[in-house]
Motif scaffolding. Structure first.
Motif, short mmCIF file in Angstrom:
data_model
loop_
_atom_site.label_atom_id
_atom_site.label_comp_id
_atom_site.label_asym_id
_atom_site.label_seq_id
_atom_site.Cartn_x
_atom_site.Cartn_y
_atom_site.Cartn_z
N SER A 165 46.14 43.20 14.72
CA SER A 165 45.20 42.10 14.48
C SER A 165 45.77 40.76 14.95
O SER A 165 45.06 39.95 15.56
N ILE A 166 47.04 40.53 14.65
CA ILE A 166 47.69 39.29 15.08
C ILE A 166 47.85 39.28 16.60
O ILE A 166 47.59 38.28 17.27
N ARG A 167 48.28 40.41 17.17
CA ARG A 167 48.52 40.46 18.61
C ARG A 167 47.22 40.29 19.40
O ARG A 167 47.20 39.61 20.43
N SER A 168 46.15 40.91 18.93
CA SER A 168 44.87 40.78 19.64
C SER A 168 44.32 39.36 19.49
O SER A 168 43.74 38.81 20.43
N THR A 169 44.53 38.76 18.33
CA THR A 169 44.13 37.36 18.15
C THR A 169 44.90 36.45 19.09
O THR A 169 44.33 35.56 19.73
N ALA A 170 46.21 36.69 19.20
CA ALA A 170 47.04 35.89 20.10
C ALA A 170 46.63 36.11 21.55
O ALA A 170 46.61 35.16 22.35
N ALA A 171 46.29 37.34 21.90
CA ALA A 171 45.86 37.63 23.28
C ALA A 171 44.54 36.93 23.58
O ALA A 171 44.34 36.39 24.68
N ALA A 172 43.63 36.92 22.61
CA ALA A 172 42.36 36.21 22.80
C ALA A 172 42.62 34.72 23.01
O ALA A 172 41.93 34.06 23.81
N ALA A 173 43.63 34.19 22.32
CA ALA A 173 43.98 32.78 22.50
C ALA A 173 44.52 32.53 23.91
O ALA A 173 44.28 31.47 24.48
N CYS A 174 45.23 33.51 24.46
CA CYS A 174 45.70 33.38 25.85
C CYS A 174 44.51 33.25 26.79
O CYS A 174 44.52 32.46 27.75
N VAL A 175 43.46 34.03 26.54
CA VAL A 175 42.24 33.95 27.35
C VAL A 175 41.58 32.59 27.17
O VAL A 175 41.16 31.95 28.14
N ALA A 176 41.46 32.13 25.94
CA ALA A 176 40.86 30.82 25.67
C ALA A 176 41.62 29.72 26.40
O ALA A 176 41.02 28.76 26.90
N ASN A 177 42.93 29.86 26.47
CA ASN A 177 43.77 28.84 27.09
C ASN A 177 43.64 28.83 28.61
O ASN A 177 43.57 27.77 29.23
N TYR A 178 43.63 30.01 29.22
CA TYR A 178 43.70 30.11 30.68
C TYR A 178 42.39 30.49 31.37
O TYR A 178 42.23 30.25 32.57
N SER A 179 41.45 31.08 30.64
CA SER A 179 40.17 31.47 31.25
C SER A 179 39.07 31.42 30.20
O SER A 179 38.47 32.44 29.86
N PRO A 180 38.80 30.22 29.65
CA PRO A 180 37.91 30.11 28.48
C PRO A 180 36.51 30.66 28.70
O PRO A 180 35.90 31.19 27.78
N ASP A 181 36.00 30.55 29.92
CA ASP A 181 34.63 31.00 30.16
C ASP A 181 34.51 32.53 30.19
O ASP A 181 33.40 33.06 30.24
N THR A 182 35.66 33.21 30.15
CA THR A 182 35.65 34.68 30.11
C THR A 182 35.74 35.18 28.66
O THR A 182 35.71 36.38 28.42
N PHE A 183 35.86 34.25 27.70
CA PHE A 183 36.15 34.65 26.33
C PHE A 183 35.09 35.61 25.77
O PHE A 183 35.43 36.60 25.11
N LYS A 215 38.05 40.44 34.68
CA LYS A 215 38.30 39.55 35.82
C LYS A 215 38.40 38.07 35.42
O LYS A 215 37.67 37.20 35.93
N PRO A 216 39.30 37.76 34.48
CA PRO A 216 39.47 36.36 34.11
C PRO A 216 40.19 35.58 35.20
O PRO A 216 40.84 36.16 36.08
N LYS A 217 40.12 34.28 35.13
CA LYS A 217 40.96 33.45 35.97
C LYS A 217 42.39 33.51 35.44
O LYS A 217 42.62 33.83 34.28
N ASN A 218 43.34 33.19 36.29
CA ASN A 218 44.75 33.09 35.88
C ASN A 218 45.25 34.38 35.20
O ASN A 218 45.91 34.32 34.16
N GLN A 219 44.93 35.53 35.81
CA GLN A 219 45.31 36.80 35.20
C GLN A 219 46.82 36.89 34.97
O GLN A 219 47.26 37.38 33.92
N ALA A 220 47.61 36.44 35.92
CA ALA A 220 49.06 36.53 35.79
C ALA A 220 49.56 35.69 34.62
O ALA A 220 50.47 36.11 33.88
N LYS A 221 48.98 34.51 34.45
CA LYS A 221 49.39 33.64 33.34
C LYS A 221 48.99 34.25 32.00
O LYS A 221 49.73 34.16 31.01
#
Length: 303
Positions: A165-183, A215-221
């Motif tokens: 639960s914590i890891r998936s929440t943190a991963a979702a935050a990575c998406v919000a940070n680097y590719s928010p429109d893919t959230f 297909k988010p932006k900034n996949q590597a980040k």
């Protein structure tokens, strides 16, 4: 002869006195031994307490979540989706460890603000999403509502020690940070691939692969963010804040037991109806929207 021999032996009174003296000596010696033993035990207990306290403090220092960076576009600890294509409302990351800043509906706005506190391991959250995702998207894209998603790790101890639960929440935050429109797409993918409670869940590589499919932006980040567990401290803090902070009190004031998953609010009012009946939920949204409109002061006519 016999009288002399008898005269050399202690009398009965002398024997009793000697016995009393010996008993007294033994009692005093026992008392001293008991006192020494008590002091030794007390000292040992004190040493043990000090050792345990030192170990406890050391454990807290190493296990307590350290302040970590906050993700961008989650100033409220949630991400706000608005308008066509479920686009994210952008916001600054803020200082590490800072409290979230709540999003307040604009006065007089006809757009209702829907908030969802959710856990990607929570079956009830998945059930709410399955029943309501389509109409939520319709409301948001039509401009009738904004949707604020708050992923939290409430079920962190229900994944065989992996804290999914914590890891998936943190991963979702990575998406919000680097590719928010893919959230929104990632959010749906998490539910479509939800593991069962009590299982280890997806590992970090599997989570990364799941996100890459969207297909988010900034996949590597994003991949590096997940690998480095960049937002795990934030995910822990956001979860604690949701469960114990102002939101928890607001939920109780609205008649709920507190923040659970899912907790759904419409213009700040907690929804307590069926989470799997989209018609009932839509009726609640409509009712709250009507109440908000009726309490909005009328705009004076020009001229």
């Amino acid at each position: 002869m016999s009288t002399g021999a008898h005269g050399n032996r202690p009398t009965r009174n002398q024997q009793r006195e000697a016995a009393r003296a010996k008993a007294k000596e033994l009692r005093e010696q026992q008392h001293k031994n008991d006192k020494r033993r008590k002091l030794f035990i007390q000292g040992g207990v004190a040493v043990a307490i000090i050792a345990i306290a030192a170990l406890f403090i050391s454990t807290l220092a190493t296990s307590a979540p350290k302040e970590g960076p906050r993700p961008a576009n989650m100033a409220s600890d949630g991400i706000v989706l608005s308008g066509a294509n479920m686009a994210a409302v952008l916001s600054e990351a803020g200082s590490p460890g800072a409290d979230p800043v709540a999003n307040l509906p604009l006065p007089g706005s006809s757009t209702v603000a829907i908030e969802v506190y959710q856990d990607y391991l929570c079956p009830a959250c998945q059930a709410f999403d399955a029943a309501n995702a389509e109409q939520l998207q319709t409301l948001v894209e039509a401009g009738a509502a904004t949707l604020e998603l708050h992923p939290i790790g409430m079920l962190a101890n229900q994944s065989a020690g992996t804290k999914y639960s914590i890891r998936s929440t943190a991963a979702a935050a990575c998406v919000a940070n680097y590719s928010p429109d893919t959230f929104w797409k990632v959010n749906q993918a998490f539910y479509a691939n939800q593991p069962q409670e009590g299982t280890p869940g997806l590992n970090d590589d599997e989570i990364t692969a799941l996100i890459d499919v969207q297909k988010p932006k900034n996949q590597a980040k994003i991949a590096k963010c997940i690998k480095d567990k960049t937002f795990v401290p934030w995910a822990t803090q956001a979860t604690d804040y949701a469960l114990t902070g102002p939101m928890a009190q607001a939920a109780k004031d609205s008649g709920a037991a507190g923040v659970g998953t899912p907790t759904i609010l419409v213009n700040g009012k907690v929804y307590t109806g069926s989470i799997v009946d989209p018609k009932e939920f839509l009726a609640f949204v409509t009712q709250v929207a009507g109440e908000s409109a009726s309490t909005t002061p009328a705009t004076p006519a020009a001229g």
